[in-house]
Design an enzyme around this catalytic site. Structure first.
Site, PDB file in Angstrom:
ATOM      1  CG  HIS A 105      -2.146  -0.793   1.087  1.00 49.74           C
ATOM      2  ND1 HIS A 105      -2.976  -0.698  -0.006  1.00 49.74           N
ATOM      3  CD2 HIS A 105      -2.692  -1.743   1.907  1.00 49.74           C
ATOM      4  CE1 HIS A 105      -3.997  -1.543   0.151  1.00 49.74           C
ATOM      5  NE2 HIS A 105      -3.835  -2.191   1.300  1.00 49.74           N
ATOM      6  CB  CYS A 159      -2.387   3.521  -3.917  1.00 50.35           C
ATOM      7  SG  CYS A 159      -3.495   2.119  -4.107  1.00 50.35           S
TER       8      CYS A 159
END
Length: 389
Positions: free
Chosen positions: A189, A245
Site C-alpha cells: 500500500h 497507490c
C-alpha cells in the site's frame, strides 16, 4: 560438523557469536535475540538457522512453481546454489556486512500483505517472488545479493516492518560504487500525507506502508530519497519498481515524465520546487511506479488467471522478458497498454479501491485507469535510451 565451540552469526543483526560446547541456546549480546540450535538428527546433519532459512526458501520456490506458472517459467530450473544462497538473507541487514566486489548487482524486494486487516493484499508475495526469480534467471543478479522481505518469512529480520525496510534500504546502497546496479521493488500500500517542508508541487508527500505502519508510521518519499537516492555516486544506477497507490513521485526525484495516450512526453522539473536537493551524488536514479500520485492501484487476477498479482509488477516483468533491448519509452507504453486492455486499476472497482477512495484519497472523484509513471534524477530521451538493469 557440530555447532559446539563454533562461531555463528546472529539471525537478526548478523554479529558473530561463539557457541560453547553442548549448548543449544545462546543470546546475542548486541540485539538480545535468542538463537536456538538443534542437536544432530537421525541423519547426522546439523540443522542451524542458516539451513532452516534455505529450507524455507525452497518451500517458497515450490510455491512459485505451483501457483504462478502462468507468469514465469517453473522455478524447478533453479540450481541448488540459488536456494542455498538465501541462507544469506539473515546477514545483509547487519551494519558491518562487507560489500563484495563481484556483487555489483543488488536488490531489495518488499512484499507487504497486511495479514489480518481489512485492507489486506493478496498478490504482493507473488509479486516479490516472481521479481526475485526474474532478476536471477533473466537478468543475472546473484541469488545471495537479493534481500526479500515478506510476512511469510520465519526470520523476524525479514518481516517488512518499518525498521527492517529502513535497514534493508541502507544495506542496498552501502558501499556502492561505479558500475553497480541496484533495484528496490516494493509491492504494498501507498498513500499521501500533507507536505510540511514545501518540496511538493501538489502539497502532498507520498508514503509507503510497512506492515506495522499503524504503530510505527509510514515511510515518506523524503526519507526514501535521502536514504537511497542522494548517496548514489557517479556511475551507480538505481531502479525503483514501486507497485503501490499514489506512487508516481514516491522517490521524490527531480524530473517527472509526463506522457499522453499517443506516447508523446515531456519532462516536468519538480526539483526547482524545493530548496532541498533531491538528486543523486552523481549516479542515476529511475523510478517506475504503478500509477500517478492521484491514482490508486489494486491486486488483480485479470492478468494471470486465478493468481492475484499487482498489475504493474506483472506488466513490467512481461514487457522486459518478452522484448529484449526495449527502451524506457517502449517499456512505459507497453505496460500502460496492457493495463488498459485488461481494464485493471479502475477506481470504485473492488473493496481496496473503494477503501482508498473513501479513506486514503477522498479528494478525488474521477474514475480512471492506473497509469504507470516514470521519474528520474536526470532527463533523457526515453525512446533512444535502452532499459537495462
Amino acid at each position: 560438523m557440530e555447532m559446539a565451540g563454533k562461531r555463528v552469526r546472529c539471525s537478526c543483526c548478523g554479529v558473530q557469536l561463539m557457541v560453547p560446547p553442548n549448548t543449544y541456546t545462546v543470546q546475542c549480546a548486541r540485539c538480545l535475540t535468542v538463537i536456538r540450535f538443534q542437536p544432530r538428527n537421525h541423519l547426522g546433519q546439523a540443522h542451524d538457522s542458516i539451513r532452516h532459512t534455505a529450507s524455507r526458501m525452497k518451500d517458497l520456490l515450490n510455491t512459485v512453481s505451483s501457483n504462478i506458472n502462468t507468469m514465469v517459467p517453473s522455478v524447478n530450473s533453479y540450481p541448488s546454489s540459488v536456494a542455498s544462497g538465501n541462507a544469506h538473507h539473515s546477514q545483509p541487514v547487519a551494519p558491518s556486512l562487507p560489500v563484495s566486489a563481484h556483487r555489483r548487482k543488488r536488490a531489495v524486494l518488499c512484499g507487504v500483505s497486511y495479514f489480518g486487516n481489512k485492507y489486506r493484499l493478496n498478490g504482493t508475495v507473488n509479486d516479490v517472488k516472481c521479481m526475485r526469480y526474474f532478476l536471477i534467471q533473466k537478468l543475472g543478479f546473484p541469488s545471495d545479493s537479493i534481500l526479500l522481505l515478506s510476512e511469510e518469512e520465519s526470520d523476524p529480520c525479514l518481516i517488512p516492518t518499518k525498521q527492517n525496510i529502513r535497514r534493508a534500504l541502507r544495506w542496498l546502497v552501502q558501499g556502492c560504487q561505479s558500475g553497480d546496479s541496484l533495484v528496490f521493488h516494493f509491492s504494498g500500500h501507498g498513500s499521501q500525507q500533507l507536505d510540511f517542508n514545501g518540496d511538493e508541487v501538489d502539497g502532498y508527500d507520498e508514503t509507503l506502508w510497512p506492515v506495522d505502519h499503524e504503530t510505527e508510521g509510514k515511510i515518506s518519499d523524503d526519507e526514501i530519497n535521502a536514504t537511497i537516492v542522494r548517496p548514489l555516486p557517479q556511475g551507480t544506477k538505481l531502479h525503483a519498481i514501486i507497485d503501490a497507490c499514489h506512487s508516481g513521485t514516491v522517490l521524490d526525484l527531480p524530473f517527472v515524465c509526463r506522457m499522453n495516450r499517443e506516447g508523446y512526453y515531456l519532462w516536468e522539473d519538480h526539483g526547482s520546487q524545493s530548496a532541498i536537493y533531491k538528486g543523486t551524488n552523481g549516479g542515476l536514479a529511475v523510478s517506475i511506479s504503478a500509477c500517478d500520485d492521484n491514482q490508486v492501484s489494486e491486486d488483480t487476477t485479470a492478468l494471470s488467471g486465478n493468481t492475484a498479482t499487482g498489475a504493474m509488477t506483472y506488466c513490467f516483468i512481461q514487457a522486459v522478458q518478452n522484448e529484449p533491448g526495449l527502451t524506457y519509452g517502449r517499456l512505459l507504453n507497453a505496460m500502460r497498454k496492457k493495463i488498459r486492455d485488461t481494464k485493471t486499476g479502475i477506481l470504485l472497482n473492488g473493496p481496496i479501491a473503494s477503501l482508498a477512495k473513501k479513506v486514503l484519497f477522498p479528494k478525488s472523484s474521477q474514475v480512471c485507469f492506473q497509469e504507470p509513471q516514470l521519474s528520474s534524477s536526470e532527463k533523457f530521451d526515453i525512446y533512444s535510451t535502452p532499459f537495462t538493469l
